[in-house]
Design an enzyme around this catalytic site. Structure first.
Site, PDB file in Angstrom:
ATOM      1  N   GLY A  51       3.857  -2.179   3.587  1.00 48.66           N
ATOM      2  CA  GLY A  51       2.821  -1.542   2.771  1.00 48.66           C
ATOM      3  C   GLY A  51       2.220  -2.538   1.796  1.00 48.66           C
ATOM      4  O   GLY A  51       2.637  -3.714   1.772  1.00 48.66           O
ATOM      5  N   ASP A  52       1.221  -2.085   1.040  1.00 52.09           N
ATOM      6  CA  ASP A  52       0.545  -2.934   0.045  1.00 52.09           C
ATOM      7  C   ASP A  52      -0.114  -4.161   0.680  1.00 52.09           C
ATOM      8  O   ASP A  52      -0.213  -5.213   0.052  1.00 52.09           O
ATOM      9  CB  ASP A  52       1.522  -3.403  -1.057  1.00 52.09           C
ATOM     10  CG  ASP A  52       2.247  -2.232  -1.691  1.00 52.09           C
ATOM     11  OD1 ASP A  52       1.591  -1.210  -1.935  1.00 52.09           O
ATOM     12  OD2 ASP A  52       3.461  -2.337  -1.920  1.00 52.09           O
ATOM     13  N   GLY A  60      -6.380  -0.292   1.519  1.00 54.61           N
ATOM     14  CA  GLY A  60      -7.395   0.430   0.736  1.00 54.61           C
ATOM     15  C   GLY A  60      -8.699  -0.331   0.691  1.00 54.61           C
ATOM     16  O   GLY A  60      -9.767   0.229   0.922  1.00 54.61           O
ATOM     17  N   ALA A  73       2.642   6.435  -2.568  1.00 52.85           N
ATOM     18  CA  ALA A  73       2.193   5.043  -2.551  1.00 52.85           C
ATOM     19  C   ALA A  73       0.735   5.029  -2.959  1.00 52.85           C
ATOM     20  O   ALA A  73       0.085   6.076  -2.977  1.00 52.85           O
ATOM     21  CB  ALA A  73       2.367   4.442  -1.169  1.00 52.85           C
ATOM     22  N   HIS A 111      -3.248   2.984  -3.074  1.00 53.16           N
ATOM     23  CA  HIS A 111      -4.169   1.954  -2.621  1.00 53.16           C
ATOM     24  C   HIS A 111      -5.010   1.559  -3.815  1.00 53.16           C
ATOM     25  O   HIS A 111      -5.573   2.419  -4.480  1.00 53.16           O
ATOM     26  CB  HIS A 111      -5.120   2.495  -1.557  1.00 53.16           C
ATOM     27  CG  HIS A 111      -4.420   3.043  -0.358  1.00 53.16           C
ATOM     28  ND1 HIS A 111      -3.810   2.237   0.560  1.00 53.16           N
ATOM     29  CD2 HIS A 111      -4.248   4.298   0.070  1.00 53.16           C
ATOM     30  CE1 HIS A 111      -3.289   2.986   1.505  1.00 53.16           C
ATOM     31  NE2 HIS A 111      -3.528   4.239   1.226  1.00 53.16           N
ATOM     32  N   THR A 112      -5.104   0.264  -4.063  1.00 50.20           N
ATOM     33  CA  THR A 112      -5.954  -0.183  -5.161  1.00 50.20           C
ATOM     34  C   THR A 112      -7.296  -0.610  -4.598  1.00 50.20           C
ATOM     35  O   THR A 112      -7.350  -1.368  -3.633  1.00 50.20           O
ATOM     36  CB  THR A 112      -5.290  -1.362  -5.896  1.00 50.20           C
ATOM     37  OG1 THR A 112      -3.978  -0.954  -6.246  1.00 50.20           O
ATOM     38  CG2 THR A 112      -6.066  -1.733  -7.141  1.00 50.20           C
TER      39      THR A 112
HETATM   40  P1  GDP Z   1      -2.632  -0.909   0.282  1.00 46.46           P
HETATM   41  O1  GDP Z   1      -1.604   0.065  -0.139  1.00 46.46           O
HETATM   42  O2  GDP Z   1      -2.356  -1.501   1.624  1.00 46.46           O
HETATM   43  O3  GDP Z   1      -4.012  -0.382   0.152  1.00 46.46           O
HETATM   44  O4  GDP Z   1      -2.515  -2.144  -0.714  1.00 46.46           O
HETATM   45  P2  GDP Z   1      -2.525  -2.122  -2.312  1.00 46.46           P
HETATM   46  O5  GDP Z   1      -3.774  -1.586  -2.784  1.00 46.46           O
HETATM   47  O6  GDP Z   1      -1.290  -1.534  -2.844  1.00 46.46           O
HETATM   48  O7  GDP Z   1      -2.353  -3.678  -2.601  1.00 46.46           O
HETATM   49  C1  GDP Z   1      -3.279  -4.613  -2.283  1.00 46.46           C
HETATM   50  C2  GDP Z   1      -3.744  -5.284  -3.569  1.00 46.46           C
HETATM   51  O8  GDP Z   1      -4.397  -6.476  -3.246  1.00 46.46           O
HETATM   52  C3  GDP Z   1      -4.755  -4.464  -4.331  1.00 46.46           C
HETATM   53  O9  GDP Z   1      -4.554  -4.665  -5.694  1.00 46.46           O
HETATM   54  C4  GDP Z   1      -6.090  -5.013  -3.874  1.00 46.46           C
HETATM   55  O10 GDP Z   1      -7.118  -4.906  -4.856  1.00 46.46           O
HETATM   56  C5  GDP Z   1      -5.749  -6.448  -3.674  1.00 46.46           C
HETATM   57  N1  GDP Z   1      -6.498  -7.119  -2.616  1.00 46.46           N
HETATM   58  C6  GDP Z   1      -6.851  -6.644  -1.390  1.00 46.46           C
HETATM   59  N2  GDP Z   1      -7.415  -7.629  -0.677  1.00 46.46           N
HETATM   60  C7  GDP Z   1      -7.409  -8.741  -1.469  1.00 46.46           C
HETATM   61  C8  GDP Z   1      -7.819 -10.082  -1.277  1.00 46.46           C
HETATM   62  O11 GDP Z   1      -8.291 -10.487  -0.217  1.00 46.46           O
HETATM   63  N3  GDP Z   1      -7.622 -10.939  -2.326  1.00 46.46           N
HETATM   64  C9  GDP Z   1      -7.057 -10.569  -3.501  1.00 46.46           C
HETATM   65  N4  GDP Z   1      -6.903 -11.468  -4.447  1.00 46.46           N
HETATM   66  N5  GDP Z   1      -6.640  -9.297  -3.702  1.00 46.46           N
HETATM   67  C10 GDP Z   1      -6.819  -8.407  -2.699  1.00 46.46           C
END
Ligand code: GDP
Length: 429
Positions: free
Chosen positions: A11-12, A16, A38, A40-41
């Site tokens: 995950g993470d 998102g 969980a 998504h940011t």
């Molecule tokens: P999800 O649960 O798979 O949606 O992932 P999360 O949102 O928990 O974690 C991914 C984090 O990485 C978030 O804070 C996003 O804003 C950030 N993010 C996603 N893609 C990128 C990227 O290409 N570069 C950077 N620096 N941050 C990213």
């Protein structure tokens, strides 16, 4: 066309962001499993959001966002999240909630907390959102579907009383906690009814029609392959399937309609909760990657807890992509690695003196030691680059090395958290 967006790992991975981005060209976005455990940011022109139950497509006025039958629907949490998004200036999204989605009951959350307390040091590291008790009840056939809120009062009251007999025995004798009152629970459910009423829909029928009209549909997964109850690191997994295949069930569409599976892989590893994590790193090395990671550090979107960090794991990711049925890999957060002189990558697991590149069952996994290959870093900021050829050579080498190891095409490279921070490399929309 239906596309699934899912995770290869724990995950993470950045699902998102990829969903928000692909939603630009989509009509419908559906969450098909999981719940508010969980997050998504997402960073876009409205600001920064941590979504838990809302689909990541809610930021456009042309999209319909759907909560599928496979989701664990926490109704008050869902509406708090919706109101928060609206209060930040996002136009009121078009939302539909499956009449077959089941409801996270207040006691699911209590049982989750009480059980973690009872297990003490042997706990699963649950986010205490009620997800495991919710899915246990769903499969024990004592869950409540949204549609039941709209049925006969006497029948609903009778079911509540029947279910509470069992719950109250556990509360009294196992957990020594206050009992639940049937009338109070009925009243809570009637409040929930008022909240969901405008959105309830026969989702599988709606989607059937949408597919006939040629609409573009995204299935948005939560967590990743390694948290799948069947194919993940059982028992340190989540309680609903995280695989694209389950998208068909959790949304109510035929499996053959899923034409693309976009598996999101992060350029390094992170994990939350307990469980084997072969390429994990510790100390200052981990802290530096944690602080630089994501868009402001690798800390849980729901809990704020620091994520465990590690190098990219080709063994786990190859397996993760295989189980998802990957057609495209979206390789994310590559920009974060720009500070490293050298970047180790886990290319094999050593188990009992033998090296394997196939992901093992949990009992073997616990014995695995990482075999690392060290690649040169690129030592510069790659944000803002939009063409693959413009990436530094060592960065392209890193991507191509991983692509070869995992055996699935990396057709998108994300080099920043924003919607436009993306390099297409043969992805066909
Ligand atoms: P999800 O649960 O798979 O949606 O992932 P999360 O949102 O928990 O974690 C991914 C984090 O990485 C978030 O804070 C996003 O804003 C950030 N993010 C996603 N893609 C990128 C990227 O290409 N570069 C950077 N620096 N941050 C990213």
């Amino acid at each position: 066309m239906v596309k699934a967006i899912v995770g290869a790992n724990w995950g993470d991975e950045g699902k998102g962001k990829i969903t928000d981005m692909l939603a630009q060209d989509s009509d419908i976005i559906i969450r098909f499993q999981g719940g508010a455990n969980a997050g998504h940011t997402i960073i876009n022109n409205y600001g920064k959001f941590a979504l838990h139950t809302l689909p990541s497509g809610i930021f456009y006025d042309h999209t319909t966002s759907i909560v599928g039958n496979g989701v664990a629907l926490n109704i008050p949490v869902f509406f708090d999240e919706l109101n928060e998004v609206i209060s930040k200036g996002v136009p009121k999204p078009k939302i539909l909630i499956s009449d077959r989605a089941q409801i996270v009951m207040p006691y699911h959350i209590l049982f989750d907390q009480y059980e973690e307390e009872r297990l003490g040091g042997k706990s699963f590291g649950s986010t205490k959102s009620g997800i495991a008790p919710f899915y246990s009840d769903k499969y024990a056939k004592i869950g409540f579907q949204v549609s039941e809120l709209f049925e006969d009062e006497a029948e609903l009251r009778e079911k509540i009383e029947r279910v509470l007999v069992q719950k109250n025995v556990l509360l009294e004798h196992l957990y020594h906690k206050p009992l639940i009152d049937a009338d109070e629970l009925y009243n809570t459910l009637m409040e929930y009814k008022g909240m969901v009423a405008p959105y309830v829909c026969n989702v599988s029928l709606y989607l059937d029609q949408a597919m006939k009209e040629g609409k573009n549909i995204l299935l948005e997964g939560q967590l990743g392959t390694l948290k799948d109850p069947d194919h993940g690191i059982y028992p340190m997994v989540t309680s609903s399937s995280t695989l694209a295949a389950y998208g068909a069930i959790g949304a109510g569409i035929p499996p053959y309609e899923i034409k693309k599976v976009v598996t999101v892989c992060k350029a390094y590893s992170s994990a939350v909760g307990a469980g084997a994590f072969v390429s994990e790193i510790f100390g200052d090395e981990a802290e530096e990657l944690r602080v630089r990671g994501g868009d402001g550090g690798e800390f849980g979107a729901t809990t704020g807890r620091p994520r465990r960090m590690g190098w990219f794991d080709c063994v786990a990711s190859k397996y993760g992509c295989r189980l998802q049925g990957t057609t495209d890999v979206a390789f994310t957060v590559v920009d974060v690695l720009g500070y490293l002189d050298e970047i180790p990558v886990c290319t094999g697991y050593e188990i009992d003196g033998k090296v394997t590149t196939e992901f093992p069952v949990t009992t073997q996994l616990e014995k695995a030691k990482p075999v690392l290959t060290v690649l040169p870093g690129w030592k510069c900021d790659i944000r803002g680059i939009r063409k693959y050829e413009d990436l530094p050579e060592n960065c392209r080498n890193y991507i191509e090395f991983i692509e070869k190891e995992i055996g699935y095409p990396i057709t998108m490279i994300s080099n920043g958290p924003g919607r436009d921070d993306i390099i297409y490399r043969g992805f066909e929309k």
